[in-house]
Design a protein around this motif. Structure first.
Motif, PDB file in Angstrom:
ATOM      1  N   UNK A 108      34.657  41.284  62.258  1.00 48.05           N
ATOM      2  CA  UNK A 108      35.948  41.566  62.881  1.00 48.05           C
ATOM      3  C   UNK A 108      36.632  42.687  62.123  1.00 48.05           C
ATOM      4  N   UNK A 109      37.469  43.421  62.830  1.00 42.09           N
ATOM      5  CA  UNK A 109      38.194  44.550  62.250  1.00 42.09           C
ATOM      6  C   UNK A 109      39.647  44.460  62.688  1.00 42.09           C
ATOM      7  N   UNK A 110      40.539  44.413  61.706  1.00 39.91           N
ATOM      8  CA  UNK A 110      41.961  44.250  62.011  1.00 39.91           C
ATOM      9  C   UNK A 110      42.442  45.324  62.975  1.00 39.91           C
ATOM     10  N   UNK A 286      43.865  53.153  54.280  1.00 37.62           N
ATOM     11  CA  UNK A 286      44.735  53.291  53.109  1.00 37.62           C
ATOM     12  C   UNK A 286      44.780  51.988  52.327  1.00 37.62           C
ATOM     13  N   UNK A 287      44.926  50.887  53.038  1.00 43.59           N
ATOM     14  CA  UNK A 287      45.006  49.589  52.364  1.00 43.59           C
ATOM     15  C   UNK A 287      43.686  49.216  51.704  1.00 43.59           C
ATOM     16  N   UNK A 288      42.573  49.502  52.364  1.00 42.47           N
ATOM     17  CA  UNK A 288      41.273  49.212  51.775  1.00 42.47           C
ATOM     18  C   UNK A 288      41.023  50.086  50.547  1.00 42.47           C
ATOM     19  N   UNK A 289      41.513  51.322  50.579  1.00 40.34           N
ATOM     20  CA  UNK A 289      41.387  52.188  49.404  1.00 40.34           C
ATOM     21  C   UNK A 289      42.213  51.653  48.245  1.00 40.34           C
ATOM     22  N   UNK A 319      44.668  42.764  53.536  1.00 36.63           N
ATOM     23  CA  UNK A 319      43.695  41.900  52.866  1.00 36.63           C
ATOM     24  C   UNK A 319      43.683  40.508  53.496  1.00 36.63           C
ATOM     25  N   UNK A 320      44.856  40.030  53.865  1.00 35.72           N
ATOM     26  CA  UNK A 320      44.942  38.718  54.521  1.00 35.72           C
ATOM     27  C   UNK A 320      44.309  38.755  55.905  1.00 35.72           C
ATOM     28  N   UNK A 321      44.586  39.837  56.648  1.00 39.89           N
ATOM     29  CA  UNK A 321      44.022  39.969  58.001  1.00 39.89           C
ATOM     30  C   UNK A 321      42.512  40.155  57.963  1.00 39.89           C
ATOM     31  N   UNK A 322      42.003  40.726  56.872  1.00 32.34           N
ATOM     32  CA  UNK A 322      40.562  40.994  56.753  1.00 32.34           C
ATOM     33  C   UNK A 322      39.960  40.191  55.599  1.00 32.34           C
ATOM     34  N   UNK A 329      36.806  40.659  49.870  1.00 33.43           N
ATOM     35  CA  UNK A 329      36.375  39.501  49.082  1.00 33.43           C
ATOM     36  C   UNK A 329      35.924  39.925  47.689  1.00 33.43           C
ATOM     37  N   UNK A 330      35.242  41.069  47.600  1.00 37.26           N
ATOM     38  CA  UNK A 330      34.797  41.563  46.292  1.00 37.26           C
ATOM     39  C   UNK A 330      35.976  41.846  45.363  1.00 37.26           C
ATOM     40  N   UNK A 331      37.021  42.488  45.907  1.00 43.70           N
ATOM     41  CA  UNK A 331      38.193  42.789  45.085  1.00 43.70           C
ATOM     42  C   UNK A 331      38.934  41.515  44.707  1.00 43.70           C
ATOM     43  N   UNK A 332      39.071  40.572  45.647  1.00 42.47           N
ATOM     44  CA  UNK A 332      39.741  39.305  45.340  1.00 42.47           C
ATOM     45  C   UNK A 332      38.958  38.526  44.294  1.00 42.47           C
TER      46      UNK A 332
END
Length: 383
Positions: A108-110, A286-289, A319-322, A329-332
């Motif tokens: 899925x993609x937000x 931007x948010x993923x970066x 991050x919550x939406x994805x 998940x890797x960053x969390x």
């Protein structure tokens, strides 16, 4: 000016949604007398509730149908102009072609209800067909709206008023889909089809950037990691070129490749530079970066003030939406392990990652993200 255009796009989307809402209200009025009648005759509560909810059920069914029609439009017009099947997604259900077979996956993609990604034909004299592929979804929605309108008129002439109104709603939803996706807009975290088509046609660099995006996806579907793709594909565009929404994605890919190569310091510098500039990078990227920058900081100096600044409202919302996206998940995982020092929480995130990985459509992404998580493990042991 960019902010104003985004607001206009969002306003138009809201206005079109209001038109849809008015249509639902119109259809609900058709059932009001019937509901009153069955109440007078002692109908059950369940039957009454079902009749009251029927207009919404009809509307949601047509929304689902129009989503399928939209993505099918990209598929049909793409295939007609020389593209080849790569993947087709509705909601989080995805069919992807890998090793010559169509396989089922979950992704899925937000900000998207579906997505059809095709492998593009080779470029000829610096060009390749893109308009029908981008606009095929809206064209198909428009055609379906005309067809539904014709059926509605036929139903009305035959005295089937209720069925006629249902097809009027179908026509309205089709028209709304065509307009929201066809009129160039930046909608929240993503660009719509019309915007992408316009951005692609701006200049030869943008056209090549569009082709590169589709080629990168084709290679990922085949199991090739970013670090193993041709280096020339990931040359960072000039600052001025980064203002184009299509070209900006190449800049994002260049940073993603640096992450895959574990050149974290260089990746962080490039992402910091791009995020500080006026670019066409969409909100989602931007948010993923920012998430990738958090990861780089955790592996490096681990400055809490910098990490907290990057974990802003926008980043946390995406991050919550994805939350099932591998990079998120890797960053969390790294944050729980290296910042919070919570091994139990990190372990649960790792379990979520492995569960997600079972049906994820791009195994090469999973391989890359596992390596990054192992890098975080090494940093934790050294710390």
């Amino acid at each position: 000016m960019k902010k104003m255009k985004e607001k206009i796009g969002i306003f138009l989307a809201i206005a079109l949604a209001c038109i849809f809402g008015a249509g639902i209200g119109w259809l609900m009025a058709d059932y009001a007398d019937y509901n009153a009648e069955i109440n007078r005759t002692g109908a059950s509560v369940g039957e009454t509730l079902f009749q009251a909810a029927k207009p919404l059920i009809i509307a949601y069914v047509w929304i689902g149908v129009q989503t399928i029609i939209h993505e099918a439009g990209h598929l049909v017009f793409g295939l007609l102009t020389g593209y080849h099947f790569s993947s087709f997604r509705i909601g989080s259900f995805m069919w992807v072609k890998r090793e010559g077979r169509i396989r089922f996956a979950r992704y899925s993609l937000a900000g998207t209800g579906g997505q059809c990604l095709l492998a593009p034909p080779d470029m000829q004299d610096g060009r390749f067909p893109y308009v029908l592929y981008h606009m095929g979804g809206s064209l198909m929605n428009l055609l379906s709206a005309v067809l539904a309108g014709g059926i509605a008129a036929l139903c009305h002439s035959m005295g089937a008023e209720t069925a006629g109104k249902s097809f009027v709603i179908a026509a309205a939803i089709g028209a709304v889909y065509a307009l929201i996706n066809g009129i160039p807009m930046r909608l929240g975290t993503i660009d719509n089809d019309g915007y992408n088509a316009c951005a692609t046609g701006k200049n030869p660099g943008a056209l090549r950037a569009n082709w590169l995006q589709l080629k990168v996806n084709e290679q990922m579907t085949a199991g090739v990691r970013l670090k193993d793709m041709p280096e020339a594909w990931f040359a960072m565009p000039a600052d001025e070129e980064m203002k184009n929404g299509m070209t900006a994605v190449v800049g994002v890919f260049a940073c993603n490749r640096l992450m895959d190569e574990k050149r974290f310091a260089e990746a962080d510098r490039e992402m910091e530079r791009l995020l500080s500039m006026d670019t066409g990078i969409v909100g989602l990227h931007r948010s993923l970066m920012k998430g990738d920058r958090i990861f780089c900081e955790l592996l490096g100096e681990g400055r809490k003030e910098r990490i907290d600044k990057l974990r802003d409202k926008e980043q946390r919302k995406v991050a919550k939406a994805m939350k099932k996206f591998p990079a998120v998940l890797r960053t969390e995982y790294a944050y729980a392990l290296l910042e919070e020092k919570d091994g139990e929480k990190a372990g649960k995130i790792r379990e979520e990652f492995e569960k997600m990985a079972e049906k994820y459509p791009y195994p090469c992404d999973i391989e890359a993200e596992r390596e990054l998580m192992e890098t975080a493990d090494s940093c934790s042991r050294e710390g």
